[in-house]
Design a protein around this motif. Structure first.
Motif, mmCIF file in Angstrom:
data_model
loop_
_atom_site.group_PDB
_atom_site.id
_atom_site.type_symbol
_atom_site.label_atom_id
_atom_site.label_comp_id
_atom_site.label_asym_id
_atom_site.label_seq_id
_atom_site.Cartn_x
_atom_site.Cartn_y
_atom_site.Cartn_z
ATOM 1 N N THR A 26 0.828 -1.200 0.000
ATOM 2 C CA THR A 26 0.000 0.000 0.000
ATOM 3 C C THR A 26 0.867 1.256 0.000
ATOM 4 O OG1 THR A 26 -0.055 -0.320 2.387
ATOM 5 C CG2 THR A 26 -1.989 -1.004 1.157
ATOM 6 N N ILE A 60 6.754 0.062 13.480
ATOM 7 C CA ILE A 60 5.674 0.854 12.884
ATOM 8 C C ILE A 60 6.282 1.956 12.025
ATOM 9 C CG2 ILE A 60 3.770 2.474 13.344
ATOM 10 C CD1 ILE A 60 2.934 -0.377 13.942
ATOM 11 N N ASN A 65 5.320 -1.903 7.370
ATOM 12 C CA ASN A 65 4.211 -2.719 6.881
ATOM 13 C C ASN A 65 4.701 -3.911 6.066
ATOM 14 O OD1 ASN A 65 2.370 -1.060 8.062
ATOM 15 N ND2 ASN A 65 1.736 -0.025 6.180
ATOM 16 N N PRO A 67 6.067 -6.875 6.434
ATOM 17 C CA PRO A 67 5.715 -8.289 6.641
ATOM 18 C C PRO A 67 4.390 -8.686 5.999
ATOM 19 C CG PRO A 67 6.500 -7.331 8.687
ATOM 20 C CD PRO A 67 6.379 -6.205 7.706
ATOM 21 N N HIS A 68 3.476 -7.732 5.890
ATOM 22 C CA HIS A 68 2.168 -8.060 5.305
ATOM 23 C C HIS A 68 2.283 -8.370 3.817
ATOM 24 C CE1 HIS A 68 -0.265 -7.048 8.821
ATOM 25 N NE2 HIS A 68 0.601 -6.068 9.033
ATOM 26 N N HIS A 76 4.057 -7.722 13.291
ATOM 27 C CA HIS A 76 4.063 -6.289 13.031
ATOM 28 C C HIS A 76 3.772 -5.612 14.369
ATOM 29 C CE1 HIS A 76 1.866 -2.853 10.624
ATOM 30 N NE2 HIS A 76 3.015 -2.458 11.090
ATOM 31 N N VAL B 424 0.413 -13.091 9.758
ATOM 32 C CA VAL B 424 1.089 -11.948 10.354
ATOM 33 C C VAL B 424 0.295 -11.521 11.587
ATOM 34 C CG1 VAL B 424 1.896 -9.581 10.042
ATOM 35 C CG2 VAL B 424 1.997 -11.199 8.136
ATOM 36 N N ALA B 425 0.975 -11.436 12.721
ATOM 37 C CA ALA B 425 0.345 -10.912 13.931
ATOM 38 C C ALA B 425 0.586 -9.414 13.926
ATOM 39 C CB ALA B 425 0.977 -11.547 15.166
#
Ligand SMILES: Cc1ncc(C[n+]2csc(CCOP(=O)(O)OP(=O)(O)O)c2C)c(N)n1
Ligand code: SF4
Ligand SMILES: [Mg+2]
Lengths: 297, 587
Positions: A26, A60, A65, A67-68, A76, B424-425
């Protein structure tokens, strides 16, 4: 139950592995972080590590972001606290490959203390910092790596603090693999990350990963005009003093590549509790150890 | 009730704590129940420290009121503590060091000179042997056989065999001197016999409980009074196969524990209020990522650095509200050492079953003081349940939803490394699969609804926790003139006070809230409505449990005994309050 506990697989038949997540990044179009996620993917794929044996831990920030956008296990966490989460996870199951990702604010600002301690411990982690010299997600404040004089939303008259030098810090803190990449050169970057994954010990890959929205100073062009590769400059990666000297270069010429690498026992090597294999696979509880109660008599 | 108390006092560095431990063991080895209270200061040398060992045939829950034998290593000890002597009490001192003026000796007590230094010099020029002689004298006055003292000292000097003989020699001279010149005091109790009691601190009980619950990873940063948890586990790490990590700070400690737990091992961190303040953000991280976590919060006097070596229960408000937003949490507050052992194991079970953080609240008094327990109260024959809840899909497909919406709010948890269950956590709000709904999806109608569902899913766990846990019990008689209400270590002095009141024919019971959150609202409301005269007893300024009870049940507890001077509760304070509210003495 095939819980990872094997050392890095560097040879063997090619696995067909998919690291791409179904989730599309994103980030702003053109953001440097696209090149970084692609390089991480390429690095793990080149080492034939199955996705379920990889854990990617982040803090953060825009960069965090990441890992997503991979299909491995991910965590995360909080701004600045990726490193201790990764350390705990790695110590709980050192059969997993643990990659830590995040931004310059996350790692060199709020989380700096954790980063330095992880380095001196020489835990076998690979830390990929997307250094855009700005706070992206909070819309453009100065970061610890912002340039002296740089105007940002929080420093409209220009930054008056000397920037931190992540490479020199890592060298001083005892990291055993210290490299710098550029998101504009993903092939080179993925080699550096793969090198970090193969390295036994703490590997830092600090990455110039431009924020196209908020940092109009440190752009792709800015870096393209300045970066050169240490491996083409006859640099000796075993020489700490020379590595420090190279780390001071940040002008018309900026070095990328591997600054320093050394073999030193890892924390995992030295921790007695891990001698019997990953904690996760060890017996839990103290049934039968009633003798311990005798010390209270 | 019949009890005897030995108190030793001197400067930090005088070895008072080890004298105190010997005093305790003289009795626990003879089958007595013992309580050992260490009164110390935040300095390493100098200052004034004291230790009280109290023993009884029946269980003694606290340091009690007053003492019978005062072993004074300096004059300051006499000045501070002589007034605590009970009728028939004795001050043991060495006239070579200082004199005890008669005006400092309370009526009905005596000052008894023992030439401890002279006895010590017979064996070695070291002044340290004077304590051996002093302990010998005290043991004789307390009516403890010399053989017990020999045995305790032999164990204590296990690793220093070269000085054992000298110690035994000096203690024998002290013992024989006291036996010859004075004999056992009137309050000396007959030796009880039977199995030795175990003597351990609340923190040791917690550490043992954690190990037996399957703890594999402790990350901690030193802070009184939580530090000895790390010390004890570090000492046993090799034997128990536990990894003990001293972190760079409390932020790291809790995040490490979360990382380890996420990776699939039972993990814990421990700290005091100051460190817990730093852990607050990560507590919410555990709640949001639904990662099991046990945090020991050993309270001390606040605010800020406060009184680092003094006790308090001032952190309940913080524990209830710590971290932004709302998520399910559990707070357990055991009221004895064996309860601490059980509560620690329960903390791990609850954290795991409900995938959320559990706070184990203790305080300096419970954590550091020494408590007697019977061996059966510390059962180690426990097998922690398996952590693997989700079978690996054979086809490697990833249809797994880590945060599946379920009626209980608890979703099946995969352990990283399991094939085909990758997820993913996230600390951001996420959907059932763990994908972010905080960025491009936030505020889109479908995701507004989903956010609401995710919140409700997590918060539903609280109902399950209430059902899975036992409501508090009323200790003491069902019908009572006064019902005391408290939490955590308050139970200790309360139990002693209840016995003193029973002896006077006054029936008192105690609503022991060992789980302040989530509160068992209905049973508590019922018990309070039935109570004739409820009295809130807490070791803080504002009555934090009282406020919680009022918020949850609507019942106000206007009559309070609140203590916040740093010292533990004394049974007589509670007795006095009960006499006052039951109209026996004027308030
Ligand atoms: C404790 C805390 N403080 C502040 C923030 C707000 N915040 C979010 S991201 C960020 C900075 C991000 O900068 P960087 O790490 O460089 O990541 P980038 O967005 O540039 O990739 C800040 C300050 C936060 N989330 N948590
Ligand atoms: S704000 Fe900057 S760092 Fe963030 S996604 Fe956009 S370009 Fe990338
Ligand atoms: Mg940044």
């Amino acid at each position: 139950m095939s819980l990872a506990s094997a050392p890095p697989k560097t040879a063997g038949p090619a696995l067909k592995v998919v690291y791409k997540s179904q989730t599309k990044p994103t980030w702003c179009p053109g953001c440097g972080d696209y090149g970084v996620v692609a390089s991480v993917e390429r690095a793990v794929a080149s080492l034939q590590i199955p996705p379920h044996e990889v854990m990617v831990v982040s803090g953060i920030g825009c960069s965090s972001n990441l890992p997503h956008f991979l299909s491995s296990y991910g965590f995360h966490g909080l701004h600045g606290r990726a490193m201790p989460v990764a350390e705990g996870a790695r110590l709980a199951n050192h059969g997993m490959h643990v990659i830590v990702t995040g931004g310059d604010g996350d790692g060199w600002g709020i989380g700096l203390g954790h980063a330095l301690h992880a380095m001196r411990r020489n835990l076998d982690l690979t830390y990929v910092v997307m250094d855009n010299e700005i706070y992206g997600l909070t819309t453009g404040q100065a970061s610890p790596t912002s340039t002296l004089g740089q105007k940002t939303k929080s420093t409209p008259l220009g930054v008056i603090e000397e920037p931190v030098n992540p490479i020199a810090l890592a060298l001083a803190a005892g990291a055993t693999y210290v490299a710098r990449g550029f998101s504009g050169d993903p092939k080179h970057l993925s080699d550096l990350i793969a090198g970090g994954l193969k390295h036994r010990g703490f590997a830092l890959v600090d990455v110039f990963s431009p924020c196209v929205t908020y940092n109009h100073l440190n752009t792709f062009d800015f870096f393209r005009q300045r970066v050169y590769k240490l491996e083409n400059a006859g640099h000796d990666t075993g020489d700490l003093v020379k590595a420090f000297a190279r780390a001071q270069e940040f002008g018309p010429k900026i070095p990328t590549g591997l600054f320093y690498r050394v073999d030193r026992p890892t924390y995992e090597d030295l921790e007695p509790a891990l001698k019997a294999g990953p904690l996760l696979h060890q017996r839990a509880g103290i049934r039968g150890k009633d003798k311990v109660l005798d010390e209270f008599i | 009730m019949k009890d005897i108390s030995l108190r030793a006092g001197g400067a930090a560095g005088d070895g008072i704590a080890s004298v105190g431990e010997v005093f305790c063991r003289l009795f626990s080895r003879n089958g007595f129940y013992v309580f050992g209270h260490n009164g110390y200061q935040s300095v390493i040398r100098g200052g004034h420290v004291w230790f009280q060992a109290r023993a009884g045939h029946d269980r003694v829950w606290s340091q009690g009121d007053g003492c019978d034998i005062l072993y004074a290593l300096d004059r300051a000890t006499v000045e501070v503590h002589a007034r605590a002597l009970r009728e028939g009490g004795v001050i043991v001192y060495d006239p070579e060091k200082f004199q005890v003026p008669s005006e400092l000796v309370p009526a009905g007590t005596k000052a008894f000179p023992v030439p401890t230094l002279e006895f010590a010099r017979k064996f070695s020029p070291q002044a340290i042997l004077q304590n051996a002689a002093g302990m010998g004298a005290c043991a004789a006055l307390a009516g403890v056989p010399l053989a017990t003292l020999d045995q305790v000292l032999t164990d204590q000097f296990r690793k220093k065999k070269d000085i054992l003989e000298q110690n035994l020699g000096a203690s024998k001279l002290g013992y024989e001197h006291a036996q010859r010149e004075m004999g056992a005091i009137g309050r000396a109790l007959p030796m009880k016999g039977g199995a030795s009691k175990l003597l351990l601190s609340g923190n040791q009980a917690i550490a043992l409980g954690a190990a037996s619950a399957g703890l594999k990873f402790l990350a901690q940063y030193p802070m009184t009074p939580a530090t000895s948890i790390m010390h004890w586990l570090a000492d046993h790490a090799v034997d128990f196969d536990i990894l003990v990590k001293q972190a760079e700070d409390e932020l790291a400690a809790i995040n490490m524990a979360i990382g380890a737990s996420y990776a699939g091992v039972r993990a814990m961190t421990a700290t005091s209020g100051g460190g817990f303040s730093l852990m607050v953000e990560a507590l919410g991280l555990a709640g949001m990522t639904e990662t099991p976590l046990v945090v020991v919060e050993a309270q001390r006097s606040g605010p800020s650095t406060g009184l680092p070596t003094k006790t308090e229960q001032g952190d309940l408000n913080m524990m209830l509200g710590a971290s932004q937003g709302e998520f399910p949490r559990v707070i357990l507050a055991p009221g004895s050492a064996s309860a601490a052992f059980r509560a620690t194991r329960r903390s791990f079970e609850l954290a795991e079953e409900f995938q959320t953080p559990v706070l184990l609240a203790t305080d300096l008094f419970l954590s550091e003081d020494l408590h007697s327990v019977d061996r059966e109260e510390l059962p180690l024959d426990y097998d922690p349940p398996s952590l693997f809840q989700v079978p690996e899909p054979t086809d490697g497909s990833n249809g797994y939803k880590r945060y599946l919406l379920t009626p209980s709010g608890v979703s099946p948890r995969a352990i990283p490394g399991q094939k085909g269950l990758n997820f993913v956590a996230g600390s951001d709000e996420h959907d059932e699969s763990g994908h972010l709904i905080s960025d491009v999806n936030a505020g889109i109608p479908m995701f507004i609804e989903l956010r609401k569902k995710m919140m409700e899913k997590r918060m539903r766990k609280l109902q399950g926790i209430v059902q899975a846990t036992a409501p508090p019990k009323l200790e003491g008689p069902a019908k009572a003139e006064v019902t005391l209400v408290g939490w955590g270590s308050t139970a200790l002095a309360v139990r002693d006070a209840m016995r003193l009141l029973e002896e006077r024919g006054i029936a008192v019971n105690y609503l022991n809230v060992e789980q302040p959150y989530p509160l068992h609202t209905e049973p508590i409301a019922r018990m309070l409505k039935e109570a004739k005269r409820p009295v809130l007893v807490e070791q803080n300024f504002s009555g934090q449990l009282g406020r919680l009870i009022r918020a949850e049940t609507g019942i106000d507890l206007p009559v309070k005994l609140l203590k916040y001077d740093g010292e533990p509760l004394y049974p007589w304070e509670i007795v006095g309050k009960v006499l006052e509210v039951s109209g026996r003495v004027a308030s």
